[in-house]
Design a protein around this motif. Structure first.
Motif, PDB file in Angstrom:
ATOM      1  N   UNK A   1       0.817  -1.209   0.000  1.00  0.00           N
ATOM      2  CA  UNK A   1       0.000   0.000   0.000  1.00  0.00           C
ATOM      3  C   UNK A   1       0.857   1.268   0.000  1.00  0.00           C
ATOM      4  N   UNK A   2       1.977   1.227   0.706  1.00  0.00           N
ATOM      5  CA  UNK A   2       2.812   2.421   0.849  1.00  0.00           C
ATOM      6  C   UNK A   2       3.972   2.463  -0.152  1.00  0.00           C
ATOM      7  N   UNK A   3       4.037   1.480  -1.045  1.00  0.00           N
ATOM      8  CA  UNK A   3       5.166   1.418  -1.978  1.00  0.00           C
ATOM      9  C   UNK A   3       5.350   2.681  -2.792  1.00  0.00           C
ATOM     10  N   UNK A   4       4.289   3.160  -3.416  1.00  0.00           N
ATOM     11  CA  UNK A   4       4.397   4.360  -4.243  1.00  0.00           C
ATOM     12  C   UNK A   4       4.564   5.620  -3.403  1.00  0.00           C
ATOM     13  N   UNK A   5       3.861   5.689  -2.292  1.00  0.00           N
ATOM     14  CA  UNK A   5       3.898   6.892  -1.464  1.00  0.00           C
ATOM     15  C   UNK A   5       5.263   7.077  -0.803  1.00  0.00           C
ATOM     16  N   UNK A   6       5.811   6.000  -0.250  1.00  0.00           N
ATOM     17  CA  UNK A   6       7.100   6.091   0.439  1.00  0.00           C
ATOM     18  C   UNK A   6       8.285   5.845  -0.482  1.00  0.00           C
ATOM     19  N   UNK A   7       8.024   5.155  -1.600  1.00  0.00           N
ATOM     20  CA  UNK A   7       9.104   4.731  -2.487  1.00  0.00           C
ATOM     21  C   UNK A   7       9.447   3.277  -2.245  1.00  0.00           C
ATOM     22  N   UNK A   8       9.528   2.513  -3.338  1.00  0.00           N
ATOM     23  CA  UNK A   8       9.760   1.074  -3.184  1.00  0.00           C
ATOM     24  C   UNK A   8      11.120   0.755  -2.585  1.00  0.00           C
ATOM     25  N   UNK A   9      12.059   1.666  -2.689  1.00  0.00           N
ATOM     26  CA  UNK A   9      13.388   1.455  -2.096  1.00  0.00           C
ATOM     27  C   UNK A   9      13.544   2.172  -0.761  1.00  0.00           C
ATOM     28  N   UNK A  10      12.470   2.735  -0.231  1.00  0.00           N
ATOM     29  CA  UNK A  10      12.563   3.467   1.028  1.00  0.00           C
ATOM     30  C   UNK A  10      12.788   2.508   2.194  1.00  0.00           C
ATOM     31  N   UNK A  11      13.309   3.067   3.273  1.00  0.00           N
ATOM     32  CA  UNK A  11      13.597   2.253   4.459  1.00  0.00           C
ATOM     33  C   UNK A  11      12.321   1.642   5.025  1.00  0.00           C
ATOM     34  N   UNK A  12      11.206   2.406   5.004  1.00  0.00           N
ATOM     35  CA  UNK A  12       9.965   1.904   5.565  1.00  0.00           C
ATOM     36  C   UNK A  12       9.416   0.709   4.807  1.00  0.00           C
ATOM     37  N   UNK A  13       9.423   0.792   3.479  1.00  0.00           N
ATOM     38  CA  UNK A  13       8.893  -0.301   2.672  1.00  0.00           C
ATOM     39  C   UNK A  13       9.795  -1.532   2.776  1.00  0.00           C
ATOM     40  N   UNK A  14      11.106  -1.328   2.702  1.00  0.00           N
ATOM     41  CA  UNK A  14      12.026  -2.463   2.831  1.00  0.00           C
ATOM     42  C   UNK A  14      11.903  -3.120   4.203  1.00  0.00           C
ATOM     43  N   UNK A  15      11.729  -2.285   5.242  1.00  0.00           N
ATOM     44  CA  UNK A  15      11.566  -2.846   6.586  1.00  0.00           C
ATOM     45  C   UNK A  15      10.277  -3.670   6.676  1.00  0.00           C
ATOM     46  N   UNK A  16       9.227  -3.205   6.001  1.00  0.00           N
ATOM     47  CA  UNK A  16       7.971  -3.958   6.009  1.00  0.00           C
ATOM     48  C   UNK A  16       8.130  -5.309   5.317  1.00  0.00           C
ATOM     49  N   UNK A  17       8.864  -5.330   4.201  1.00  0.00           N
ATOM     50  CA  UNK A  17       9.112  -6.601   3.517  1.00  0.00           C
ATOM     51  C   UNK A  17       9.963  -7.539   4.380  1.00  0.00           C
TER      52      UNK A  17
END
Length: 471
Positions: A223-239
């Motif tokens: 859900x946050x991939x586009x908003x935060x950026x797919x390479x962002x720390x938040x998205x990577x941490x979620x994965x």
């Protein structure tokens, strides 16, 4: 979860009364999986600053918690009292509904939706156990079909009823549950049977929490991939959290005496295949349903009521196709019917991608794809469920049904997240059209994958119950 078996003599409580009472809970629980879709745009207008990625959690919080707690809630009912667990679940669902109706922001609404889901998970499997306990053995197959039918009725009525209620305000989507549920609780306290529990061991509650965390972190990343950026720390941490929590869930399931997913179930004929089919097909189904609502209301600027009526033909064809599918299984085999359902559903999505334009055209655009995809649902869902449970021994039927239902809810949550990720926040009408077209093509591909998984299914003979010698 062990199925509660009625004694051979005549039940003390009329099974029709039991079915009528518990079906209220099943209908409300199923209804709320679909009714909220048409209310999302009105919620966005009411809550200043809310966007679709945030509001998607109003759908996903319910689906995720419901999915993770289905099996342990059913086992808790069998362990102590299915009657008590059902009534507590229905009361919790009513309380969650009332709190949703007075939610003051998106965060509160999401939290109260999770509370609703706890109640829904408690009442759904125990309702089936109560019906089986009150029904003579010869009539149980019909009772189960009726029980399933009420869940399907909720799916069919959800968009239309939601559209009607939103005309009075989106809070009525939740408030309508309160009086109906309270009446069912009062009547249930007086009339529902109370078969004794089996006193078994506690289910893997830690595993349920790990499953919630696994799905929630994966959905968050999408859900946050586009908003935060797919390479962002938040998205990577979620994965990363998804992988760690998922691994912990597998370890917990392999070591616990009463796991969420019993490894023995996965060895039953078709079961693992149908669980996988259920996940992929419901990813496509969840994305399809939300996309049609968002397109009709946000792009064509239709009202919630008009949107609900526009969506209704799809769910309404499902029961008729499901009956016909039963005839096709004997001639073609379960696998081919499921595969055909996936392909037909995909054709409905391709129809939308090829014919829907920015100018409203219901007959040539939305209606055709809705009916075609409804045919696909009717071919796939009941056939997959039947194929997945027909090879289970009787004492595993309720548990297996709960796991397949769990797979369905996981798919719905992931489907909503994938749709939100693909659509993003387009800045022009043309970009919006392109984003929805991409989403429909991806949805079509997922439906085809589900069909290919289901192609290997065969319909085994049901496992006969053990024969007891007369005393």
């Amino acid at each position: 979860m062990n199925t509660v078996v009625a004694p051979p003599d005549r039940p003390a409580v009329d099974s029709r009364i039991v079915l009528a009472i518990v079906s209220v809970g099943v209908l409300l629980s199923s209804l709320d999986l679909f009714i909220v879709n048409v209310a999302l745009p009105d919620m966005a207008s009411d809550f200043a600053g809310a966007n679709i990625s945030g509001l998607s959690w109003v759908l996903n919080a319910y689906a995720i918690v419901f999915a993770a707690l289905l099996v342990p809630a059913g086992r808790l009912g069998d362990r102590r009292s299915n009657r008590t667990t059902f009534l507590l679940g229905l009361g919790t669902f009513v309380l969650g509904s009332a709190l949703c109706a007075v939610a003051w922001n998106v965060g509160a609404l999401i939290a109260f939706r999770a509370l609703q889901a706890v109640g829904g998970a408690m009442l759904t499997p125990t309702s089936l156990a109560l019906v089986l306990a009150a029904t003579p053995a010869a009539k149980r197959p019909m009772a189960v079909r009726l029980w399933v039918a009420f869940g399907g009725l909720g799916a069919a009525l959800g968009p239309v009823l939601g559209g009607i209620l939103v005309e009075f305000g989106w809070r009525w989507v939740f408030l309508v549950n309160v009086p109906i549920g309270l009446v069912a609780v009062v009547i249930g306290l007086r009339l529902l049977p109370n078969p004794p529990g089996d006193g078994g061991r506690l289910p893997d509650l830690l595993g349920a929490l790990l499953l919630v965390g696994t799905i929630a972190s994966f959905v968050l990343a999408l859900v946050k991939g586009q908003e935060w950026g797919w390479n962002s720390a938040g998205v990577l941490a979620a994965f990363v959290a998804t992988v760690i929590l998922g691994a912990a869930f597998v370890v917990s399931s392999s070591q616990h005496h009463s796991p969420i997913v019993d490894p023995a179930l996965l060895r039953a004929p078709n079961f693992a295949l149908m669980a996988a089919n259920s996940v992929f097909f419901n990813i496509a189904f969840g994305a399809m349903l939300l996309s049609s609502v968002l397109w009709a209301q946000d792009v064509w600027d239709w009202s919630a009521l008009r949107t609900g009526l526009a969506i209704a033909p799809g769910p309404l064809v499902v029961p008729f196709v499901a009956v016909l599918a039963g005839r096709f299984i004997g001639k073609l085999g379960a696998g081919r019917v499921i595969a055909a359902g996936g392909v037909v559903f995909a054709l409905g999505m391709i129809w939308w991608a090829q014919s829907i334009t920015l100018a409203p055209d219901y007959i040539g655009g939305l209606l055709g794809g809705m009916i075609v995809s409804g045919i696909g649902v009717g071919l796939t869902l009941p056939t997959s469920f039947a194929a997945g449970t027909s090879g289970l021994p009787p004492q595993r039927f309720a548990t297996g049904s709960a796991v397949l239902s769990m797979s369905r809810q996981i798919g719905l949550a992931v489907g909503v997240a994938i749709l939100v990720a693909i659509i993003g926040t387009p800045t022009s009408p043309t970009a919006t059209l392109d984003a929805f077209h991409r989403a429909w093509y991806v949805t079509a591909a997922l439906a085809v994958i589900a069909g290919l998984i289901g192609l290997a299914a065969k319909m085994p003979e049901p496992v006969a119950p053990p024969q007891h010698q007369p005393a």
